[in-house]
Motif scaffolding. Structure first.
Motif, short mmCIF file in Angstrom:
data_model
loop_
_atom_site.label_atom_id
_atom_site.label_comp_id
_atom_site.label_asym_id
_atom_site.label_seq_id
_atom_site.Cartn_x
_atom_site.Cartn_y
_atom_site.Cartn_z
N ALA A 1 2.01 6.01 11.41
CA ALA A 1 2.68 6.01 10.10
C ALA A 1 2.73 4.61 9.51
O ALA A 1 2.41 4.40 8.34
CB ALA A 1 4.09 6.58 10.24
N PHE A 2 3.11 3.63 10.32
CA PHE A 2 3.14 2.25 9.84
C PHE A 2 1.74 1.76 9.48
O PHE A 2 1.55 1.02 8.52
CB PHE A 2 3.76 1.33 10.90
N SER A 3 0.74 2.18 10.25
CA SER A 3 -0.64 1.78 9.97
C SER A 3 -1.11 2.35 8.64
O SER A 3 -1.70 1.63 7.81
CB SER A 3 -1.56 2.26 11.10
N VAL A 4 -0.88 3.62 8.40
CA VAL A 4 -1.32 4.27 7.16
C VAL A 4 -0.71 3.58 5.94
O VAL A 4 -1.40 3.27 4.96
CB VAL A 4 -0.96 5.77 7.19
N MET A 5 0.59 3.34 6.01
CA MET A 5 1.26 2.72 4.87
C MET A 5 0.80 1.28 4.67
O MET A 5 0.58 0.84 3.53
CB MET A 5 2.78 2.76 5.07
N HIS A 6 0.63 0.54 5.76
CA HIS A 6 0.23 -0.87 5.66
C HIS A 6 -1.16 -1.03 5.07
O HIS A 6 -1.41 -1.97 4.30
CB HIS A 6 0.28 -1.51 7.05
N VAL A 7 -2.05 -0.13 5.40
CA VAL A 7 -3.45 -0.26 4.98
C VAL A 7 -3.66 0.28 3.56
O VAL A 7 -4.39 -0.32 2.76
CB VAL A 7 -4.38 0.48 5.97
N PHE A 8 -3.02 1.40 3.22
CA PHE A 8 -3.36 2.09 1.97
C PHE A 8 -2.40 1.85 0.81
O PHE A 8 -2.83 1.91 -0.35
CB PHE A 8 -3.44 3.60 2.23
N ALA A 9 -1.13 1.63 1.10
CA ALA A 9 -0.13 1.71 0.02
C ALA A 9 0.32 0.34 -0.46
O ALA A 9 0.83 -0.46 0.33
CB ALA A 9 1.08 2.52 0.50
N PRO A 10 0.15 0.05 -1.75
CA PRO A 10 0.88 -1.09 -2.31
C PRO A 10 2.38 -0.82 -2.13
O PRO A 10 2.78 0.35 -2.09
CB PRO A 10 0.50 -1.06 -3.79
N PRO A 11 3.21 -1.82 -1.94
CA PRO A 11 2.95 -3.24 -2.21
C PRO A 11 2.52 -4.06 -1.01
O PRO A 11 2.79 -5.26 -0.97
CB PRO A 11 4.33 -3.71 -2.70
N HIS A 12 1.87 -3.48 -0.03
CA HIS A 12 1.36 -4.27 1.09
C HIS A 12 0.24 -5.19 0.60
O HIS A 12 -0.49 -4.87 -0.34
CB HIS A 12 0.87 -3.34 2.20
N GLY B 1 -0.62 0.70 -10.65
CA GLY B 1 0.15 1.94 -10.67
C GLY B 1 -0.68 3.15 -10.26
O GLY B 1 -0.21 4.02 -9.52
N VAL B 2 -1.93 3.20 -10.70
CA VAL B 2 -2.82 4.30 -10.32
C VAL B 2 -3.14 4.24 -8.84
O VAL B 2 -3.16 5.27 -8.15
CB VAL B 2 -4.11 4.27 -11.16
N VAL B 3 -3.37 3.02 -8.32
CA VAL B 3 -3.64 2.87 -6.89
C VAL B 3 -2.45 3.34 -6.08
O VAL B 3 -2.60 4.07 -5.08
CB VAL B 3 -3.98 1.40 -6.56
N LEU B 4 -1.24 2.94 -6.47
CA LEU B 4 -0.03 3.35 -5.76
C LEU B 4 0.14 4.87 -5.80
O LEU B 4 0.43 5.50 -4.78
CB LEU B 4 1.18 2.66 -6.37
N LEU B 5 -0.05 5.46 -6.97
CA LEU B 5 0.11 6.91 -7.11
C LEU B 5 -0.88 7.65 -6.22
O LEU B 5 -0.51 8.61 -5.50
CB LEU B 5 -0.07 7.32 -8.56
N LEU B 6 -2.13 7.24 -6.24
CA LEU B 6 -3.15 7.89 -5.42
C LEU B 6 -2.86 7.69 -3.93
O LEU B 6 -3.03 8.62 -3.13
CB LEU B 6 -4.53 7.35 -5.77
N ALA B 7 -2.40 6.49 -3.57
CA ALA B 7 -2.07 6.23 -2.17
C ALA B 7 -0.94 7.15 -1.70
O ALA B 7 -1.00 7.71 -0.60
CB ALA B 7 -1.67 4.76 -1.99
N LEU B 8 0.08 7.32 -2.53
CA LEU B 8 1.20 8.18 -2.15
C LEU B 8 0.79 9.64 -2.03
O LEU B 8 1.40 10.40 -1.27
CB LEU B 8 2.34 8.03 -3.18
N VAL B 9 -0.25 10.03 -2.75
CA VAL B 9 -0.75 11.40 -2.65
C VAL B 9 -1.42 11.65 -1.31
O VAL B 9 -1.27 12.71 -0.71
CB VAL B 9 -1.73 11.70 -3.81
N ILE B 10 -2.14 10.65 -0.79
CA ILE B 10 -2.93 10.89 0.42
C ILE B 10 -2.23 10.49 1.72
O ILE B 10 -2.62 10.95 2.79
CB ILE B 10 -4.30 10.17 0.35
N VAL B 11 -1.19 9.63 1.65
CA VAL B 11 -0.67 9.08 2.91
C VAL B 11 -0.03 10.14 3.80
O VAL B 11 -0.19 10.09 5.03
CB VAL B 11 0.33 7.92 2.66
N PHE B 12 0.70 11.11 3.21
CA PHE B 12 1.35 12.09 4.08
C PHE B 12 0.34 12.99 4.80
O PHE B 12 0.39 13.11 6.04
CB PHE B 12 2.36 12.94 3.31
N PRO B 13 -0.58 13.66 4.09
CA PRO B 13 -1.56 14.46 4.84
C PRO B 13 -2.42 13.63 5.78
O PRO B 13 -2.78 14.09 6.86
CB PRO B 13 -2.41 15.12 3.73
N LEU B 14 -2.72 12.40 5.38
CA LEU B 14 -3.51 11.54 6.26
C LEU B 14 -2.73 11.22 7.54
O LEU B 14 -3.28 11.30 8.64
CB LEU B 14 -3.87 10.24 5.53
#
Length: 463
Positions: A158-169, A184-197
């Motif tokens: 979980a920490f890896s997924v968020m650190h790699v994909f989600a701003p504001p990292h 904003g678009v990058v953040l929105l798209l990241a939040l869409v994929i992080v949970f299933p990923l």
């Protein structure tokens, strides 16, 4: 790169040297049972010689790479171990573990720990978040007498997924700026994929590896609380507050950096600089240790002498973790200084592949070659940015390019990655087991994440 020196070898011989170095390291550690610190030091020295780094620069390069990694890791793991020791010694970890089990049930405890880590991972960096969560992870594993990997791997993933994909990292934010994408678009798209990923590559993978490697935790790096000495354990709310202090401060830092990248705030303002400093991981953990020392120690009746002993006892067990992790960063630093990653990335960037595929592959090769996910992501984005800028992509496609590069940067973390040693040592895995568990997890996370991003990119291309 090393000032005043330029690598003249081509990509093919450099790739051969890198492969040989990794093979040598594995043989030393697995076959000859050489201590990991010695094996990493030997391999780093031989790799520097083989790649032609000037003799006068080899030792300074090794020391600098080791020191840069050690500086951050020692502060994070040392302060995190102190915080964990306070939570463990006071009985707080056991109290929180009991509450989590009572709310979610024994079967859903790994999922609950992973989900909590996913939320915590939004503002907090991978290594800092993992160290903060480990006392609770270990307490739940001991409370339920289950395999430690069933609880630890979902949280680490979980920490890896968020650190790699989600701003504001820092990695995805830097790549967003290099590609001139909309944050904003990058953040929105990241939040869409992080949970299933995370669910596919963390929660489900945790079940698989727990069945294959069902060892239980025999001892924690934080020590064990003595139930007979814990006369007045803290309340659950107090323990959660101790864990939320560093989370909130680090969120302040990353939130300010997000606003800076979006052009909302002035990074030169004094309040911005103060907030950013308080939210850096070492300062945030220091404040958390001081806060926990009061609420979990002094307020419960512990005197200064006893508190000094408690905090001092937290440092001994993590020395090996810190030194070996620093040596892993040293090996990766030598590979970066030798120019192996740059040579490979430049040779691939002009292959004529679709840009989203090329960005992923360049980032993945940089990751495998030199170890650091953030370095791989930022370097690959810098290499691919000119080509991407001329492709005329819409905002969603640009966001997909950012996340495809991010997906490549997490591919198959192995012995040249300091995070590989951190996860393996903290969870009690040997090198072979860490390769089977963590390296494979990182590869799966990378490939599945890239597949998800490609699917969105394909839809965006039709719009």
């Amino acid at each position: 790169m090393i000032e005043g020196w330029e690598q003249t070898m081509g990509a093919a011989p450099l790739l051969g040297i890198a492969a040989g170095a990794i093979l040598l390291l594995l043989v030393l550690v697995i076959r000859f049972k050489t201590h990991a610190f010695l094996a990493l030091t030997i391999t780093s020295l031989l790799t520097a010689l083989a790649t032609g780094i000037p003799l006068a620069k080899i030792v300074p390069t090794i020391i600098t790479s080791f020191g840069n990694t050690l500086g951050s890791v020692a502060l994070l793991v040392g302060l995190g171990a102190m915080l964990g020791k306070l939570v463990e010694f006071s009985g707080g970890a056991a109290v929180l573990a009991e509450r989590m089990v009572s709310i979610f049930g024994e079967k859903r405890a790994p999922f609950a720990l992973g989900l909590a880590s996913l939320i915590m991972g939004f503002p907090i960096f991978f290594d800092a978040g993992l160290v903060v969560m480990l006392p609770v992870i270990f307490a739940v594993a001991q409370r339920l007498r289950g395999p430690v990997l069933a609880y630890g791997i979902p949280a680490a993933a979980a920490f890896s997924v968020m650190h790699v994909f989600a701003p504001p990292h820092p990695g995805p934010v830097s790549a967003t700026e290099l590609y001139n994408a909309n944050l904003g678009v990058v953040l929105l798209l990241a939040l869409v994929i992080v949970f299933p990923l995370w669910y596919l590559t963390g929660a489900r993978w945790g079940r698989v590896v727990a069945r294959r490697h069902p060892y239980q935790l025999t001892s924690s790096i934080f020590g064990e609380e003595d139930p007979e000495q814990v006369k007045n354990p803290p309340r659950v709310g107090t323990v959660i507050a101790c864990l939320l202090v560093p989370l909130g401060l680090i969120f302040l830092n990353t939130g300010l950096d997000f606003l800076r990248a979006a052009g909302v705030v002035d990074s030169g303002a004094l309040w911005f600089k103060v907030g950013s400093m308080l939210g850096t991981a070492p300062v945030a953990l220091l404040i958390a240790v001081l806060f926990a020392s009061y609420v979990l120690g002094y307020r419960r009746g512990e005197d200064g002498v006893e508190m000094e002993k408690i905090l001092d006892s937290a440092l001994g067990p993590i020395c090996s973790v810190v030194i070996i992790t620093g040596a892993g960063g040293m090996f990766g630093g030598v590979l970066r200084a030798s120019g192996i990653g740059d040579a490979l990335a430049h040779s691939l960037s002009d292959t004529g592949l679709p840009l989203i595929v090329a960005a992923y592959l360049v980032s993945a090769i940089l990751r495998v070659a030199q170890g650091s996910a953030t370095v791989a992501l930022v370097t690959a984005a810098g290499l691919m940015a000119p080509a991407v800028a001329g492709a005329g992509y819409n905002p969603v496609q640009l966001a997909c390019i950012v996340l495809a590069t991010a997906a490549g940067s997490v591919f198959a973390g192995h012995v040249n990655d300091s995070g590989f040693w951190l996860v393996g040592r903290l969870m009690g895995m040997d090198v072979t087991t860490t390769l089977k568990v963590w390296t494979v997890q990182q590869a799966i996370e990378s490939v599945v994440g890239f597949g998800m991003v490609c699917a969105v990119f394909g839809v965006a291309s039709l719009v």
